[in-house]
Every structure is written in structure tokens, then in C-alpha cells.
Design a protein around this motif. Structure first.
Motif, PDB file in Angstrom:
ATOM      1  N   THR A 251       0.984  -1.262   0.073  1.00 37.86           N
ATOM      2  CA  THR A 251       0.034   0.104   0.173  1.00 37.86           C
ATOM      3  C   THR A 251       1.048   1.250  -0.224  1.00 37.86           C
ATOM      4  O   THR A 251       0.637   1.961  -0.854  1.00 37.86           O
ATOM      5  CB  THR A 251      -0.882   0.106   1.424  1.00 37.86           C
TER       6      THR A 251
ATOM      7  N   THR B 203      -9.652  -5.694  -7.724  1.00 39.91           N
ATOM      8  CA  THR B 203      -8.426  -5.640  -7.059  1.00 39.91           C
ATOM      9  C   THR B 203      -8.788  -5.647  -5.632  1.00 39.91           C
ATOM     10  O   THR B 203      -9.739  -5.276  -5.269  1.00 39.91           O
ATOM     11  CB  THR B 203      -7.692  -4.611  -7.631  1.00 39.91           C
ATOM     12  N   PHE B 204      -7.755  -5.728  -4.703  1.00 40.70           N
ATOM     13  CA  PHE B 204      -7.748  -5.393  -3.251  1.00 40.70           C
ATOM     14  C   PHE B 204      -7.853  -3.907  -3.123  1.00 40.70           C
ATOM     15  O   PHE B 204      -7.168  -3.265  -3.656  1.00 40.70           O
ATOM     16  CB  PHE B 204      -6.417  -6.212  -2.399  1.00 40.70           C
TER      17      PHE B 204
ATOM     18  N   THR C 198      -5.170  -0.926  -3.507  1.00 41.45           N
ATOM     19  CA  THR C 198      -4.934  -0.383  -4.817  1.00 41.45           C
ATOM     20  C   THR C 198      -5.697   1.394  -5.023  1.00 41.45           C
ATOM     21  O   THR C 198      -5.017   2.216  -5.333  1.00 41.45           O
ATOM     22  CB  THR C 198      -5.226  -0.959  -5.971  1.00 41.45           C
TER      23      THR C 198
ATOM     24  N   CYS D 126       1.634  -6.388  -6.841  1.00 39.38           N
ATOM     25  CA  CYS D 126       1.895  -6.872  -5.615  1.00 39.38           C
ATOM     26  C   CYS D 126       1.444  -8.538  -5.480  1.00 39.38           C
ATOM     27  O   CYS D 126       1.696  -9.185  -4.595  1.00 39.38           O
ATOM     28  CB  CYS D 126       0.790  -6.381  -4.680  1.00 39.38           C
ATOM     29  N   GLN D 127       0.899  -8.851  -6.814  1.00 40.16           N
ATOM     30  CA  GLN D 127       0.604 -10.452  -6.730  1.00 40.16           C
ATOM     31  C   GLN D 127       1.514 -11.248  -7.951  1.00 40.16           C
ATOM     32  O   GLN D 127       1.201 -12.057  -8.273  1.00 40.16           O
ATOM     33  CB  GLN D 127      -0.841 -10.526  -7.060  1.00 40.16           C
TER      34      GLN D 127
ATOM     35  N   SER E 277       4.030  -5.997  -2.758  1.00 42.28           N
ATOM     36  CA  SER E 277       3.695  -6.335  -1.487  1.00 42.28           C
ATOM     37  C   SER E 277       4.685  -7.495  -0.978  1.00 42.28           C
ATOM     38  O   SER E 277       4.787  -8.425  -1.674  1.00 42.28           O
ATOM     39  CB  SER E 277       2.298  -6.440  -1.429  1.00 42.28           C
TER      40      SER E 277
ATOM     41  N   LYS F 287       2.209 -13.683   0.202  1.00 44.23           N
ATOM     42  CA  LYS F 287       2.593 -13.244  -1.183  1.00 44.23           C
ATOM     43  C   LYS F 287       3.737 -14.435  -1.649  1.00 44.23           C
ATOM     44  O   LYS F 287       4.300 -15.111  -0.820  1.00 44.23           O
ATOM     45  CB  LYS F 287       3.418 -11.975  -1.133  1.00 44.23           C
TER      46      LYS F 287
ATOM     47  N   GLY G 229       5.770  -5.609   4.543  1.00 46.66           N
ATOM     48  CA  GLY G 229       7.142  -5.157   3.817  1.00 46.66           C
ATOM     49  C   GLY G 229       6.555  -4.902   2.183  1.00 46.66           C
ATOM     50  O   GLY G 229       5.488  -5.361   1.932  1.00 46.66           O
TER      51      GLY G 229
ATOM     52  N   TYR H 178     -11.906 -11.383  -5.591  1.00 45.64           N
ATOM     53  CA  TYR H 178     -12.424 -11.014  -4.178  1.00 45.64           C
ATOM     54  C   TYR H 178     -13.865 -11.093  -4.685  1.00 45.64           C
ATOM     55  O   TYR H 178     -14.563 -11.100  -5.560  1.00 45.64           O
ATOM     56  CB  TYR H 178     -11.995  -9.454  -4.090  1.00 45.64           C
TER      57      TYR H 178
HETATM   58  C1  LIG Z   1      -3.302  -6.409  -5.587  1.00 43.97           C
HETATM   59  C2  LIG Z   1      -2.638  -5.824  -4.407  1.00 43.97           C
HETATM   60  N1  LIG Z   1      -2.509  -4.466  -4.269  1.00 43.97           N
HETATM   61  C3  LIG Z   1      -1.950  -4.119  -3.181  1.00 43.97           C
HETATM   62  C4  LIG Z   1      -1.672  -4.725  -2.105  1.00 43.97           C
HETATM   63  C5  LIG Z   1      -1.419  -4.225  -0.666  1.00 43.97           C
HETATM   64  O1  LIG Z   1      -0.393  -4.723  -0.367  1.00 43.97           O
HETATM   65  P1  LIG Z   1       0.062  -4.802   1.384  1.00 43.97           P
HETATM   66  O2  LIG Z   1      -1.071  -5.408   1.983  1.00 43.97           O
HETATM   67  O3  LIG Z   1       1.459  -5.081   1.497  1.00 43.97           O
HETATM   68  O4  LIG Z   1      -0.162  -3.285   1.981  1.00 43.97           O
HETATM   69  C6  LIG Z   1      -2.030  -6.165  -2.117  1.00 43.97           C
HETATM   70  C7  LIG Z   1      -1.684  -7.178  -1.230  1.00 43.97           C
HETATM   71  O5  LIG Z   1      -2.385  -7.231  -0.091  1.00 43.97           O
HETATM   72  C8  LIG Z   1      -2.431  -6.743  -3.301  1.00 43.97           C
HETATM   73  O6  LIG Z   1      -2.890  -7.946  -3.506  1.00 43.97           O
END
Ligand SMILES: Cc1ncc(COP(=O)(O)O)c(C=O)c1O
Length: 386
Positions: free
Chosen positions: A61, A85-86, A89, A177-178, A199, A204, A212, A329
Motif C-alpha cells: 500500500t 483488486t484488493f 490499490t 503486489c501479486q 507487497s 505473497k 513489507g 474478491y
Molecule cells: C493487488 C494488491 N495490491 C495491493 C496490495 C497491498 O499490499 P500490502 O498488503 O502489502 O499493503 C495487495 C496485497 O495485499 C494486493 O494484493
């Protein structure tokens, strides 16, 4: 048989003999913030991503948020991404004061649909034409950047996305991140846009033992800006050119990540072998579809996702058999309460909405055994032919 969704303990047991000494050494050195492990990891991860620079940060993030800040995205700007997405983003977009806007996904890959992107940008231009005077006066369109998300370990179709960005003068920030180690026609995830964001959340493909993240980039200016942002806006202790964040990657995590990075390519290969075995066992099943690997992509199978009509019942059935599954999701972002204010409604992104109702992530990790994969596949068959 029990099949967990992830088995981080099994992975740890393989590398314990290497992790314990490096963590002990880091603690004995008393070097917890910055230092040789952070710098070493940044160098090694930049190389792995075929990028000039890597800046370790506190999370994926932060990687996204700092990159948006460093590239000057802020209030009044719009950033295009996908609704499946998660939320990190879009949190990053909103938290720099910009507005997330969505385009639909491709039904096969579940990644950004370049045609939907093109149509969206054309529509924007039409709107711009209707307010010709205003646009000419301000000479700015609100859309400033595109964040393609390389979902499930497979890169988005970058060539047409980058071509659209080039035509419209938009920045590309990759949400990788993935997708640690994924390729698009031989180009490494993170290396194609202005920057790539990773990420290292524990689950991951390359996971820390805590939080991290990292940004990789070929652009020295972006890299040095993010180095300042992640460290309270200072490039010299107690001299602040701006307000920044406490957003550094810590040294113990960097030490762990260096041990794991050496194994990442092999682990990604094993994930591919596991996916191939799932494919072989599931491919002829009626009603089962896959988040396919496109011709251009070398996936790293962060997740192995199937699509079925009776998804909730299948998930429950597998759960009763000791098989843990996930949903990545279940509700697209444009329909989340958090984004009510953006004014989207059901039906706006039909491909993403349909996928959200049908997708199911099966257990996927390098330590998964053939017997476990077979048991999962046999259980799915049992459900289908029940
Ligand atoms: C697509 C995507 N974007 C952003 C993130 C954010 O990463 P983090 O959890 O390390 O902040 C994640 C992970 O959870 C992710 O899967």
C-alpha cells in the motif's frame, strides 16, 4: 486429508537453517532500520525485476501511495484501475487526494481489458470535446495515470495498455503486489511502467515475516523522491524538505527477504507445476472455467482461480472435506460501501461482477503435494457429479 489454503510453516521449515542465523545476526548488529540488509535486498530485488532502482518500503500500500505522490498525482486527478483488486490499490489513489475510476476486466484473464480502457478514454475525450472551451483553458484532463493490477500472478496485457497511455500522455504504475517474477513477453513485472509496486505481505510469492513492500523503477527521480517520502521527508537526518511518512522496510524483514529471494524463481516454477497438475485434473470438468494464462504471460500463480456457477455451495462442500479456499474478491470495489460516493451501480462492470460471483481460489503454494492437489480435484469432481 486437510489442505490448508496456505502453509507458511512448511515453507519456514525448509529455510529455517538460513533464516535463523541472518535474523540473529541482524539483532546482534543492532541495525534494525536501514543498513546492509536493506541495501542488499534493494539491489538484489532491482536486479530480479530487471529494474535500475528498488526502494524498500513498509507495505505494498505504501509502495503505491508513495509512487503516486512521487509522480505528482493528487487532488483533482483521476487514476484508472480495475474494480476486482484488493482495496489497497484504490486506497492509495484516494489517500493522495485523487479519485479512482474503473474500467472492466477481460473475462479470461481477470485483468484490465485494454478494449474497455480504450473505450473509456474515448468517451472521456468526447466529454472533453463537449466542454471544449473549458478543457482548452485548463489544458488538463483529470485522468493522469493507469494502474493495471497483475492479478493472481499474471501480468495485464501491457502492450495495448501502454499504447493507450502513450497516446493520452498518461502514466502507468504497475500494481505488481501479486506478481513477483511474472513476465509479459519476457519483460519483468514492475519494469514496464513508470514504476512497479510490490507487497511482501507474508502470503505473497515473496513474503516477509511481517509487513513489507517495494517500488522498482528505471527512473532516478522517482526513486530518490520515494526514498525521501518513506523517511519522513528527509534526505539528511532532521532536515526535512517535506512532510513524509514512516514507511521504511525494516532490516529484519530485508534479511528474511534476501534468503527467500534466492529461492523465488524455483518456488514460482513449482507453483507452475502445481497449476499444470490442477489443469490436467480439472480441464474436462463441465462447468469449470479458469482464470486463464494468456499467450503473452508467464504467470507465477500467486493464486489458482477457477470459475463455477455454484461457487458458494462448492466452497462449503470443499470446506467440509477439509479443503480451505478463498475468494479474490467477493465484491468488486465499485459496489463496496466505501466507494458509494463514487456513484457507481450494479451493472457498470458486468465482467468483473460476474467473475466475483463465480470465482474460487484453490490452495496454491510450492509446498502443496501432488496428493493434496489430487484430493482437491477429486473433491471438485465429486461435487460436480453429485
Ligand atoms: C493487488 C494488491 N495490491 C495491493 C496490495 C497491498 O499490499 P500490502 O498488503 O502489502 O499493503 C495487495 C496485497 O495485499 C494486493 O494484493
Amino acid at each position: 486429508m486437510k489442505v490448508p489454503f496456505l502453509d507458511l510453516k512448511a515453507q519456514y521449515k525448509q529455510i529455517e537453517h538460513e533464516v535463523v542465523p541472518v535474523v540473529t545476526e541482524a539483532m546482534e548488529n543492532g541495525m534494525f532500520i536501514g543498513g546492509p540488509n536493506v541495501e542488499g535486498f534493494e539491489k538484489e530485488f532491482a536486479e530480479f525485476c530487471n529494474s535500475k532502482y528498488c526502494i524498500g518500503v513498509n507495505s505494498g500500500t505504501d509502495a503505491l501511495r508513495f509512487t503516486l505522490m512521487a509522480t505528482g498525482i493528487g487532488p483533482g486527478d483521476e487514476v484508472i484501475t480495475v474494480p476486482n483488486t484488493f482495496i489497497a490499490t484504490t486506497e492509495a489513489i484516494s489517500q493522495v487526494g485523487a479519485t479512482p475510476v474503473f474500467v472492466d476486466i477481460n473475462a479470461n484473464t481477470c485483468n484490465m481489458d485494454p478494449i474497455a480502457l480504450q473505450e473509456f478514454l474515448e468517451q472521456k475525450c468526447a466529454v472533453d470535446q463537449s466542454t471544449n472551451q473549458l478543457i482548452k483553458q485548463s489544458t488538463r484532463s483529470p485522468v493522469k495515470a493507469i494502474i493495471p493490477v497483475h492479478l493472481y500472478g499474471q501480468m495485464a496485457d501491457m502492450d495495448p495498455i501502454m499504447e493507450e497511455a502513450r497516446k493520452k500522455g498518461l502514466l502507468i504504475i504497475e500494481d505488481a503486489c501479486q506478481a513477483h517474477g511474472a513476465k509479459y513477453k519476457n519483460e519483468a513485472a514492475g519494469s514496464m511502467g513508470a514504476a512497479g509496486c510490490f507487497s511482501f505481505y507474508p502470503g505473497k510469492n515473496l513474503g516477509a515475516y511481517g509487513e513489507g513492500g517495494a517500488v522498482v523503477t528505471q527512473d532516478e527521480r522517482i526513486a530518490s523522491e520515494i526514498r525521501v517520502i518513506r523517511d519522513h521527508g528527509q534526505n539528511k537526518k532532521y532536515y526535512h524538505t517535506m512532510e513524509g511518512y514512516n514507511g521504511r522496510l525494516d532490516a529484519i524483514q530485508a534479511a528474511v527477504l534476501r534468503v527467500k529471494l534466492k529461492r523465488l524463481a524455483a518456488w514460482n516454477k513449482t507453483r507452475n507445476d502445481n497449476a499444470a497438475y490442477y489443469n490436467e485434473l480439472l480441464s474436462d470438468l463441465p462447468g469449470v472455467e479458469f482464470a486463464n494464462v494468456a499467450d503473452y504471460a508467464e504467470s507465477v500463480y500467486h493464486l489458482y482461480v477457477i470459475m463455477v456457477d455454484d461457487r458458494d455451495a462448492l466452497q462449503e462442500f470443499l470446506g467440509d472435506k477439509g479443503i480451505a479456499t478463498g475468494l479474490h474478491y467477493p465484491l468488486p470495489l465499485h459496489l463496496q460501501k466505501a466507494y458509494e460516493h463514487l456513484g457507481y451501480k450494479e451493472g457498470d462492470f458486468p465482467v468483473a461482477e460476474r467473475a466475483a460471483k463465480r470465482l474460487l481460489s484453490l490452495p496454491m503454494y510450492p509446498e502443496l503435494t501432488c496428493d493434496q492437489i489430487k484430493y482437491v480435484a477429486d473433491s471438485i469432481k465429486e461435487f460436480i457429479y453429485r
